[in-house]
Design a protein around this motif. Structure first.
Motif: not given
Length: 535
Positions: A431, A434-435, A437, A493, A496, A499
């Protein structure tokens, strides 16, 4: 106490009785119908024969004259006398000639009507008109007049019948041109048929009842000697053994010497008792051994759990980073492991790995691999060098041909720079913003497969507030009862959902989502996660 209707004797005899009753009823019905049909055929043939004879006495060419001149003419009376004599001599109830209403055949006019001298019924007078009794008669009148039929039979033995059960034969009276002028009918009562039929049914019933009683008695004696008595002995012995769990000196085969299935069953019971006694003895030994193994597995679980860092927060005095990890094995012990350690005050070593296989072999291989990697890492080597040396050591003594996937990285806490190398393990998740990956790094070959492998090292930066999530394949490959995988998308998901939260909450969110997805399906693989956040 066993009820009488629960006894095999009762059930066997009852079964025979039921079968005989069904058989008797079936035979009676078939015989009854066959006998009735034969009598009906005989009555019908007799009635038609009388009708043919009566037709010779009536001149069809004179029908219109009879109808016009009435019943007082000499010719009419001669014909009537002949028909009356034939009616008495043939045993018929009625012989009559009718002319139907040709418009709809709904009414008939009586031209001649004779009745047996001993009959209790009354005859119809000349010219009497009455309604046709039902549609069946209308259709038969129509068929005789239009030439589609030359003779008809009506059997009336059910429902409301004015002249009781009877058979009526109908034939057309045709003139010299072949045209139907009237219908001649001969009616015979079926009281004799019904009487004979009842006598037949009574005789059949008596014979079948006597035969059934004889068969029941003889079959019951035979069954008791050949089947029921041996079965009772077998049942008693089975009940005794179930209650006492000990064999007796006398075996069933010493008393039951049949060569059929009963003898085989008795022999099987004797053999079963011997096997159960041996099984109980072996089970006692196996149970004791299993308890010992379970005790050792519980101890092995504790030892493995204690080998992994399990006190959080592990460095309470450090506020510049936060770390949390968990490992949920699929069996008592697992093949996954994680590790983290301070190489010095500014460098944090991070390891997550997955050993091939499960259970005790994987756990042993896991512990040796963990110790080996940690010892090499503490030599202050680069991640790629650590994996290269670890691979050399594992390949040297890997006679079991096991292997391990490893991701190893070093976080420089002050700068956030991460140096890492990947030996066939899952992609790390970052992260940075913002999120979360996936960070698709370069994979090397797993450790333990081939000696002489050189691993590639890569670097990336973690800013303040960034988080790295490491995991084994037990997370994305968690499977529900429909064999659907949890997958990387669901994992991302879950991360997040929150997060920006701390590492412990992040791993708990992932674990919760995996559990909800898997539901009641059995856990297939170890579930291991390691999460670190740079504050």
């Amino acid at each position: 106490m066993k009820k009488p209707n629960e006894s095999v004797v009762f059930k066997s005899v009852s079964g025979i009785v039921v079968i005989l009753v069904v058989f008797s009823v079936a035979v009676s019905i078939i015989g009854y119908k066959g006998f009735t049909n034969a009598l009906w055929s005989q009555y019908s043939d007799g009635a038609l024969l009388v009708a043919d004879t009566a037709a010779q006495l009536v001149d069809a060419d004179e029908i219109e004259n009879y109808a016009k001149n009435g019943a007082e003419t000499k010719e009419y009376k001669e014909v009537w006398e002949s028909l009356s004599k034939l009616c008495n001599s043939s045993g018929s109830t009625f012989i009559y000639v009718i002319i139907p209403d040709l418009t709809d055949y709904a009414h008939i006019t009586f031209l001649f009507s004779t009745i047996h001298e001993n009959s209790k019924f009354s005859r119809y007078d000349f010219g009497y008109v009455r309604e046709t009794t039902n549609d069946e008669y209308r259709e038969k009148y129509r068929a005789l007049y239009n030439g589609s039929s030359t003779r008809e039979i009506v059997i009336r033995d059910k429902g409301y019948i004015e002249t009781e059960a009877h058979i009526t034969a109908l034939i057309p009276l045709k003139d010299s041109t072949g045209q139907t002028k009237a219908i001649l009918c001969v009616q015979r009562q079926m009281d004799e048929l019904i009487s004979v039929r009842h006598q037949y049914l009574l005789r059949v019933t008596v014979v079948l009842v006597v035969l059934a009683l004889f068969v029941v008695i003889m079959q019951s004696l035979y069954l008791y000697r050949i089947f029921l008595m041996p079965m009772k002995m077998i049942t008693d012995e089975a009940g005794r053994f179930a209650a006492e769990n000990v064999t007796t000196g006398c075996k069933l085969t010493e008393t039951i010497r049949h060569k059929d299935e009963i003898g085989v069953l008795a022999s099987s019971i004797d053999h079963m008792e011997e096997q159960i006694i041996n099984y109980v003895d072996n089970l006692t030994k196996i149970t004791a051994e299993k308890e010992r193994i379970n005790t050792e597995l519980v101890l092995a679980t504790k030892i493995q759990a204690n080998m992994l860092p399990n006190i959080f927060p592990p460095y309470p005095h450090r506020q510049d980073f936060d770390i949390f990890a968990s490992m949920t094995p699929a069996k008592e012990v697992g093949g996954d492991f994680y590790d983290f350690f301070l190489i010095d005050d500014d460098h944090l070593g991070l390891v997550i790995a997955d050993v091939s296989g499960k259970g005790i072999p994987a756990a042993l291989f896991m512990m040796s691999s963990k110790i080996l990697i940690e010892n090499i890492a503490m030599s202050n080597l680069e991640p790629a060098e650590v994996l290269t040396k670890a691979n050399e050591q594992i390949c040297k003594d890997n006679k079991a041909n096991m292997f391990v996937t490893v991701w190893y990285g070093i976080l420089e806490i002050s700068t956030g720079r991460v140096k890492a190398a990947n030996a066939g393990h899952e992609f790390p998740v970052l992260k940075r913003g913002d999120k979360f990956e996936l960070y698709k790094d370069k994979h090397g070959l797993v450790l333990g497969i081939m000696d002489g492998i050189k691993y590639v090292q890569y670097e990336f930066e973690m800013d303040h507030g960034d988080t790295m999530f490491l995991y084994t394949d037990g997370v994305p490959e968690a499977m529900d009862d429909k064999n659907e995988l949890f997958g990387n998308d669901r994992m991302l998901s879950a991360l997040n959902i929150e997060p920006d939260t701390d590492p412990k909450c992040l791993t708990e969110n992932v674990k919760s989502e995996v559990d909800r997805f898997v539901d009641d399906a059995k856990q297939f693989d170890d579930l291991t996660m390691l999460c670190v956040k740079r504050n």
